[in-house]
Write a protein that holds these residues in place. Structure first.
Motif, PDB file in Angstrom:
ATOM      1  N   ARG A  14     -37.366  24.772   4.218  1.00  0.00           N
ATOM      2  CA  ARG A  14     -37.429  23.423   4.781  1.00  0.00           C
ATOM      3  C   ARG A  14     -38.875  22.991   4.988  1.00  0.00           C
ATOM      4  NH1 ARG A  14     -33.999  24.635   9.259  1.00  0.00           N
ATOM      5  NH2 ARG A  14     -32.094  25.245   8.239  1.00  0.00           N
ATOM      6  N   GLN A  17     -40.409  21.955   1.672  1.00  0.00           N
ATOM      7  CA  GLN A  17     -39.860  20.731   1.090  1.00  0.00           C
ATOM      8  C   GLN A  17     -40.203  19.483   1.897  1.00  0.00           C
ATOM      9  OE1 GLN A  17     -35.689  21.271   0.571  1.00  0.00           O
ATOM     10  NE2 GLN A  17     -35.932  22.710  -1.120  1.00  0.00           N
ATOM     11  N   ARG A  18     -40.858  19.654   3.028  1.00  0.00           N
ATOM     12  CA  ARG A  18     -41.210  18.506   3.854  1.00  0.00           C
ATOM     13  C   ARG A  18     -42.146  17.587   3.063  1.00  0.00           C
ATOM     14  NH1 ARG A  18     -43.023  20.134   9.494  1.00  0.00           N
ATOM     15  NH2 ARG A  18     -40.807  20.553   9.556  1.00  0.00           N
ATOM     16  N   GLY A  19     -41.820  16.302   3.004  1.00  0.00           N
ATOM     17  CA  GLY A  19     -42.638  15.334   2.273  1.00  0.00           C
ATOM     18  C   GLY A  19     -42.258  15.189   0.812  1.00  0.00           C
ATOM     19  N   SER A  20     -41.339  15.980   0.319  1.00  0.00           N
ATOM     20  CA  SER A  20     -40.973  15.890  -1.100  1.00  0.00           C
ATOM     21  C   SER A  20     -40.200  14.602  -1.399  1.00  0.00           C
ATOM     22  CB  SER A  20     -40.169  17.104  -1.532  1.00  0.00           C
ATOM     23  OG  SER A  20     -38.913  17.130  -0.877  1.00  0.00           O
ATOM     24  N   ALA A  21     -39.526  14.032  -0.414  1.00  0.00           N
ATOM     25  CA  ALA A  21     -38.798  12.774  -0.634  1.00  0.00           C
ATOM     26  C   ALA A  21     -39.772  11.643  -0.953  1.00  0.00           C
ATOM     27  CB  ALA A  21     -37.963  12.430   0.591  1.00  0.00           C
ATOM     28  N   VAL A  22     -40.921  11.637  -0.316  1.00  0.00           N
ATOM     29  CA  VAL A  22     -41.928  10.600  -0.588  1.00  0.00           C
ATOM     30  C   VAL A  22     -42.444  10.739  -2.017  1.00  0.00           C
ATOM     31  CG1 VAL A  22     -44.200   9.739   0.074  1.00  0.00           C
ATOM     32  CG2 VAL A  22     -42.574  10.434   1.830  1.00  0.00           C
ATOM     33  N   ASP A  24     -40.883  12.130  -4.570  1.00  0.00           N
ATOM     34  CA  ASP A  24     -39.799  11.728  -5.468  1.00  0.00           C
ATOM     35  C   ASP A  24     -39.685  10.208  -5.541  1.00  0.00           C
ATOM     36  OD1 ASP A  24     -39.243  14.369  -5.924  1.00  0.00           O
ATOM     37  OD2 ASP A  24     -37.504  14.448  -4.574  1.00  0.00           O
ATOM     38  N   PHE A  25     -39.803   9.553  -4.405  1.00  0.00           N
ATOM     39  CA  PHE A  25     -39.719   8.092  -4.357  1.00  0.00           C
ATOM     40  C   PHE A  25     -40.828   7.455  -5.191  1.00  0.00           C
ATOM     41  CE2 PHE A  25     -40.797   4.059  -2.219  1.00  0.00           C
ATOM     42  CZ  PHE A  25     -39.602   3.391  -2.411  1.00  0.00           C
TER      43      PHE A  25
END
Length: 137
Positions: A14, A17-22, A24-25
């Protein structure tokens, strides 16, 4: 819990993976924004082309009626374009008499430059025309 296998590895995962959504966006936006602007540009060019072609045909029909001349067709075309699009699209309009299949006719020609969307670049240049057979008295 120290004795439970896999729990420590999930917490570490976890954190990684922190910040991976940004990220990906941003990667998705890099692809989608140019595609969206391209579709929007094609829609704008088709709209302008169809509108100007219809206005040129209407101007040619108007100029081909009895008692009218090609200058009346230019004025009618300019009015039609100005009613739907910006006036800058209606500045290069010409009309002249031609022969179509041996019959006297009027041709209205419009030169239009559709501006590019996005970060600039050259516009799309179109030369559109409308024809109509002249009415005989």
């Amino acid at each position: 819990m120290p004795g439970v296998p896999g729990r420590a590895s999930r917490a570490g995962r976890r954190r990684r993976q922190r910040g991976s959504a940004v990220v990906d966006f941003v990667l998705v936006l890099v692809v989608l924004v140019p595609v969206f602007l391209g579709v929007l540009q094609v829609a704008l060019v088709l709209f302008v082309r169809n509108t100007v072609t219809a206005a040129a045909a209407e101007g040619a029909r108007y100029a081909a009626t009895v008692g009218r001349d090609p200058a009346d067709g230019v004025a009618r075309t300019r009015s039609q374009i100005g009613g739907v699009l910006a006036g800058r699209y209606a500045h290069e309009i010409s009309a002249h008499r031609v022969t179509i299949g041996g019959a006297p006719a009027v041709e209205v020609t419009v030169h239009v430059v559709v501006p590019a969307l996005g970060l600039g670049g050259p516009g799309v240049s179109l030369v559109l025309s409308g024809h109509a057979i002249e009415e005989q008295p």
